[in-house]
Design a protein around this motif. Structure first.
Motif, PDB file in Angstrom:
ATOM      1  N   PHE A 113       0.837  -1.195   0.000  1.00 54.45           N
ATOM      2  CA  PHE A 113       0.000   0.000   0.000  1.00 54.45           C
ATOM      3  C   PHE A 113       0.872   1.245   0.000  1.00 54.45           C
ATOM      4  CE2 PHE A 113       0.605  -1.534   4.329  1.00 54.45           C
ATOM      5  CZ  PHE A 113       1.132  -0.423   4.966  1.00 54.45           C
ATOM      6  N   PRO A 114       0.319   2.383  -0.459  1.00 56.47           N
ATOM      7  CA  PRO A 114       1.069   3.645  -0.433  1.00 56.47           C
ATOM      8  C   PRO A 114       1.412   4.048   1.001  1.00 56.47           C
ATOM      9  CG  PRO A 114      -0.842   3.810  -1.860  1.00 56.47           C
ATOM     10  CD  PRO A 114      -0.983   2.519  -1.108  1.00 56.47           C
ATOM     11  N   THR A 115       2.523   4.733   1.171  1.00 58.21           N
ATOM     12  CA  THR A 115       2.947   5.171   2.498  1.00 58.21           C
ATOM     13  C   THR A 115       3.270   6.655   2.463  1.00 58.21           C
ATOM     14  OG1 THR A 115       3.922   2.989   2.837  1.00 58.21           O
ATOM     15  CG2 THR A 115       4.468   4.657   4.439  1.00 58.21           C
ATOM     16  N   LEU A 116       2.243   7.470   2.484  1.00 59.25           N
ATOM     17  CA  LEU A 116       2.448   8.907   2.622  1.00 59.25           C
ATOM     18  C   LEU A 116       2.136   9.375   4.038  1.00 59.25           C
ATOM     19  CD1 LEU A 116       1.057  10.573  -0.644  1.00 59.25           C
ATOM     20  CD2 LEU A 116       3.389   9.940  -0.086  1.00 59.25           C
ATOM     21  N   ILE A 117       1.466   8.511   4.817  1.00 64.09           N
ATOM     22  CA  ILE A 117       1.037   8.882   6.158  1.00 64.09           C
ATOM     23  C   ILE A 117       2.013   8.333   7.183  1.00 64.09           C
ATOM     24  CG2 ILE A 117      -0.833   8.735   7.849  1.00 64.09           C
ATOM     25  CD1 ILE A 117      -1.504  10.362   5.350  1.00 64.09           C
ATOM     26  N   GLY A 118       2.457   9.203   8.088  1.00 65.71           N
ATOM     27  CA  GLY A 118       3.443   8.832   9.088  1.00 65.71           C
ATOM     28  C   GLY A 118       2.829   8.342  10.381  1.00 65.71           C
ATOM     29  N   ILE A 119       3.644   8.232  11.422  1.00 63.20           N
ATOM     30  CA  ILE A 119       3.224   7.710  12.717  1.00 63.20           C
ATOM     31  C   ILE A 119       2.217   8.635  13.404  1.00 63.20           C
ATOM     32  CG2 ILE A 119       5.067   8.801  14.066  1.00 63.20           C
ATOM     33  CD1 ILE A 119       3.756   5.181  14.472  1.00 63.20           C
ATOM     34  N   SER A 120       2.189   9.901  13.008  1.00 60.38           N
ATOM     35  CA  SER A 120       1.273  10.874  13.610  1.00 60.38           C
ATOM     36  C   SER A 120      -0.125  10.789  13.017  1.00 60.38           C
ATOM     37  CB  SER A 120       1.809  12.296  13.401  1.00 60.38           C
ATOM     38  OG  SER A 120       1.765  12.629  12.020  1.00 60.38           O
ATOM     39  N   LYS A 121      -0.295   9.962  11.976  1.00 59.71           N
ATOM     40  CA  LYS A 121      -1.534   9.865  11.192  1.00 59.71           C
ATOM     41  C   LYS A 121      -1.732  11.075  10.284  1.00 59.71           C
ATOM     42  CE  LYS A 121      -2.451   5.977  13.153  1.00 59.71           C
ATOM     43  NZ  LYS A 121      -2.160   4.720  12.419  1.00 59.71           N
ATOM     44  N   SER A 122      -0.718  11.900  10.165  1.00 59.25           N
ATOM     45  CA  SER A 122      -0.656  12.975   9.178  1.00 59.25           C
ATOM     46  C   SER A 122       0.424  12.599   8.166  1.00 59.25           C
ATOM     47  CB  SER A 122      -0.312  14.315   9.841  1.00 59.25           C
ATOM     48  OG  SER A 122      -1.355  14.759  10.666  1.00 59.25           O
ATOM     49  N   PRO A 123       0.431  13.228   6.998  1.00 57.56           N
ATOM     50  CA  PRO A 123       1.458  12.901   6.014  1.00 57.56           C
ATOM     51  C   PRO A 123       2.875  13.118   6.542  1.00 57.56           C
ATOM     52  CG  PRO A 123      -0.308  14.154   4.980  1.00 57.56           C
ATOM     53  CD  PRO A 123      -0.569  14.185   6.462  1.00 57.56           C
ATOM     54  N   PHE A 124       3.806  12.320   6.039  1.00 51.26           N
ATOM     55  CA  PHE A 124       5.210  12.523   6.375  1.00 51.26           C
ATOM     56  C   PHE A 124       5.641  13.954   6.074  1.00 51.26           C
ATOM     57  CE2 PHE A 124       5.610   7.825   6.072  1.00 51.26           C
ATOM     58  CZ  PHE A 124       6.298   7.600   7.254  1.00 51.26           C
ATOM     59  N   ALA A 125       5.069  14.530   5.019  1.00 48.25           N
ATOM     60  CA  ALA A 125       5.417  15.905   4.660  1.00 48.25           C
ATOM     61  C   ALA A 125       5.064  16.873   5.782  1.00 48.25           C
ATOM     62  CB  ALA A 125       4.706  16.306   3.368  1.00 48.25           C
ATOM     63  N   VAL A 126       3.952  16.629   6.479  1.00 49.89           N
ATOM     64  CA  VAL A 126       3.563  17.455   7.625  1.00 49.89           C
ATOM     65  C   VAL A 126       4.565  17.269   8.763  1.00 49.89           C
ATOM     66  CG1 VAL A 126       1.835  17.745   9.452  1.00 49.89           C
ATOM     67  CG2 VAL A 126       1.114  17.578   7.063  1.00 49.89           C
ATOM     68  N   GLU A 127       4.914  16.018   9.036  1.00 53.56           N
ATOM     69  CA  GLU A 127       5.867  15.740  10.113  1.00 53.56           C
ATOM     70  C   GLU A 127       7.230  16.376   9.841  1.00 53.56           C
ATOM     71  OE1 GLU A 127       3.993  11.342  11.279  1.00 53.56           O
ATOM     72  OE2 GLU A 127       6.104  11.536  10.730  1.00 53.56           O
ATOM     73  N   ALA A 128       7.610  16.414   8.563  1.00 61.40           N
ATOM     74  CA  ALA A 128       8.934  16.919   8.197  1.00 61.40           C
ATOM     75  C   ALA A 128       9.057  18.426   8.280  1.00 61.40           C
ATOM     76  CB  ALA A 128       9.285  16.459   6.779  1.00 61.40           C
ATOM     77  N   VAL A 129       7.949  19.157   8.175  1.00 60.01           N
ATOM     78  CA  VAL A 129       8.042  20.619   8.124  1.00 60.01           C
ATOM     79  C   VAL A 129       7.407  21.318   9.327  1.00 60.01           C
ATOM     80  CG1 VAL A 129       8.150  20.638   5.605  1.00 60.01           C
ATOM     81  CG2 VAL A 129       5.922  20.864   6.722  1.00 60.01           C
ATOM     82  N   PHE A 130       6.604  20.583  10.129  1.00 60.63           N
ATOM     83  CA  PHE A 130       5.929  21.200  11.273  1.00 60.63           C
ATOM     84  C   PHE A 130       6.302  20.575  12.611  1.00 60.63           C
ATOM     85  CE2 PHE A 130       2.653  22.663   8.097  1.00 60.63           C
ATOM     86  CZ  PHE A 130       2.848  24.014   8.299  1.00 60.63           C
ATOM     87  N   ALA A 131       7.321  19.702  12.637  1.00 60.91           N
ATOM     88  CA  ALA A 131       7.793  19.092  13.890  1.00 60.91           C
ATOM     89  C   ALA A 131       6.694  18.317  14.607  1.00 60.91           C
ATOM     90  CB  ALA A 131       8.369  20.175  14.831  1.00 60.91           C
ATOM     91  N   VAL A 132       5.830  17.656  13.848  1.00 63.16           N
ATOM     92  CA  VAL A 132       4.731  16.894  14.430  1.00 63.16           C
ATOM     93  C   VAL A 132       5.187  15.455  14.686  1.00 63.16           C
ATOM     94  CG1 VAL A 132       2.403  16.009  14.065  1.00 63.16           C
ATOM     95  CG2 VAL A 132       2.999  18.310  13.291  1.00 63.16           C
ATOM     96  N   GLY A 133       5.036  14.993  15.926  1.00 63.15           N
ATOM     97  CA  GLY A 133       5.436  13.647  16.287  1.00 63.15           C
ATOM     98  C   GLY A 133       4.254  12.739  16.552  1.00 63.15           C
ATOM     99  N   PRO A 134       4.505  11.564  17.158  1.00 62.21           N
ATOM    100  CA  PRO A 134       3.424  10.614  17.430  1.00 62.21           C
ATOM    101  C   PRO A 134       2.388  11.177  18.397  1.00 62.21           C
ATOM    102  CG  PRO A 134       5.596   9.589  17.678  1.00 62.21           C
ATOM    103  CD  PRO A 134       5.820  11.056  17.559  1.00 62.21           C
ATOM    104  N   TYR A 135       1.196  10.619  18.323  1.00 67.39           N
ATOM    105  CA  TYR A 135       0.138  10.991  19.269  1.00 67.39           C
ATOM    106  C   TYR A 135       0.499  10.409  20.631  1.00 67.39           C
ATOM    107  CZ  TYR A 135      -4.574  12.263  20.726  1.00 67.39           C
ATOM    108  OH  TYR A 135      -5.657  12.842  21.340  1.00 67.39           O
ATOM    109  N   GLN A 136       0.288  11.182  21.687  1.00 67.62           N
ATOM    110  CA  GLN A 136       0.669  10.727  23.022  1.00 67.62           C
ATOM    111  C   GLN A 136      -0.422  11.027  24.038  1.00 67.62           C
ATOM    112  OE1 GLN A 136       4.212  12.884  24.099  1.00 67.62           O
ATOM    113  NE2 GLN A 136       3.156  14.829  24.335  1.00 67.62           N
TER     114      GLN A 136
END
Length: 306
Positions: free
Chosen positions: A176-199
């Protein structure tokens, strides 16, 4: 070797393989005919290099997706970005990259049937941050000052928009495609907004839940211990980057496979692009809250209804 003969070797047979072959061939031939390709396009496509292949078809397929929604990219030539769009007399440049899966485990890229595997989200995210940094420096120059970028060369003007298109196809497995990261947002969001895993925050004494939310993750640790920034759009050095266009394209949409696309807008951009301009299913827009915070919102893109 012709495009058709090369693709016949790569995707032999009929049925689903034939559909993919025809989809890619159509996009590549249109790409060449339009003048968007450079003189080495066919040679590099058919060279046998996996990276050159994915670089070539990423450009050809994204050009086709732009044309499908009525955006007709023009060639930049002269050593500039890959595509040029004119929107209301304003220039919008698009630079395309399809990162190699360096450091991504082979058991993820080529999973064995019935075997449980881990989701290597940090390794994949490192490839996203590296790809974005590479193409950002094409625009603004090397951060250490060793090389100059498109702006200083006079290729991209200070009032032009600049988009980095990242095709994540090589970093996913065959399932399957993998654009969504561990945060459930796109990797692109994690890479530019410092978004990490849900806690979930828990009181140590009472063991009661005290809060929930995503981790603030401005730095990612590489295997050798080096720390990599993951807050590009929060860094004012990157104000000339308008947006990230995150996609997963490989021609298998001819077999009705998913072809996810997301646009992540830079809230600090000197030259932002309009919401709904690019073909995408979702767009991520950050709005200011006071002087020190942003609220990140997900809005439907122009492809959502499809």
């Amino acid at each position: 070797m012709s495009i058709e003969n090369f693709l016949l070797q790569r995707y032999p047979g009929s049925g689903r393989q034939q559909k993919v072959r025809e989809e890619i061939a159509s996009a590549c031939n249109a790409f060449v005919k339009s003048g968007l390709s450079d003189a080495e396009f066919i040679k590099e496509l058919c060279s046998g290099s996996e990276q050159k292949y994915w670089s070539c078809i990423s450009e050809a397929l994204l050009a086709a997706r732009l044309c499908n929604v009525g955006l007709n990219p023009a060639p930049s030539h002269g050593g500039g970005p890959d595509f040029l769009l004119i929107e209301k007399r304003r220039k919008i440049w698009i630079e395309v990259i399809c990162p190699e899966p360096k450091g991504v485990p082979l058991d993820w890229l080529n999973p064995e049937l019935g075997k449980v595997i881990d989701f290597p989200h940090e390794q994949i995210l490192l490839r996203w941050t590296s790809a974005i940094k590479e193409k950002a420096e094409k625009q603004i120059g090397n951060l250490e000052g060793a090389n100059i970028g498109y702006i200083e060369k006079g290729i991209v003007a200070s009032e032009d928009a600049y988009i980095i298109a990242v095709n994540g196809r090589q970093m996913r497995n065959s399932t399957f495609p993998t654009l969504i990261g561990i945060s459930k947002s796109p990797f692109a969001v994690e890479a530019v907004f410092a978004v990490g895993p849900y806690q979930i925050s828990v009181n140590r004494n009472t063991m009661e839940q005290t809060g929930t939310g995503h981790q603030h993750r401005p730095l990612i640790s590489k295997r050798k211990g080096a720390l990599v920034p993951a807050y590009t759009f929060l860094d004012k050095r990157f104000q000339s980057i308008s947006a990230i266009w995150a996609v997963d394209v490989d021609g298998t949409s001819a077999n009705e496979n998913s072809e996810p696309m997301h646009v992540v807008h830079n809230p600090n951009a000197n030259n932002p692009i309009p919401i709904g301009l690019l073909p995408a299913h979702d767009e991520y827009v950050a709005t200011s809250i006071g002087t020190e915070e942003f609220k990140l919102n997900r809005v439907e893109g122009r492809l959502k209804s499809q």
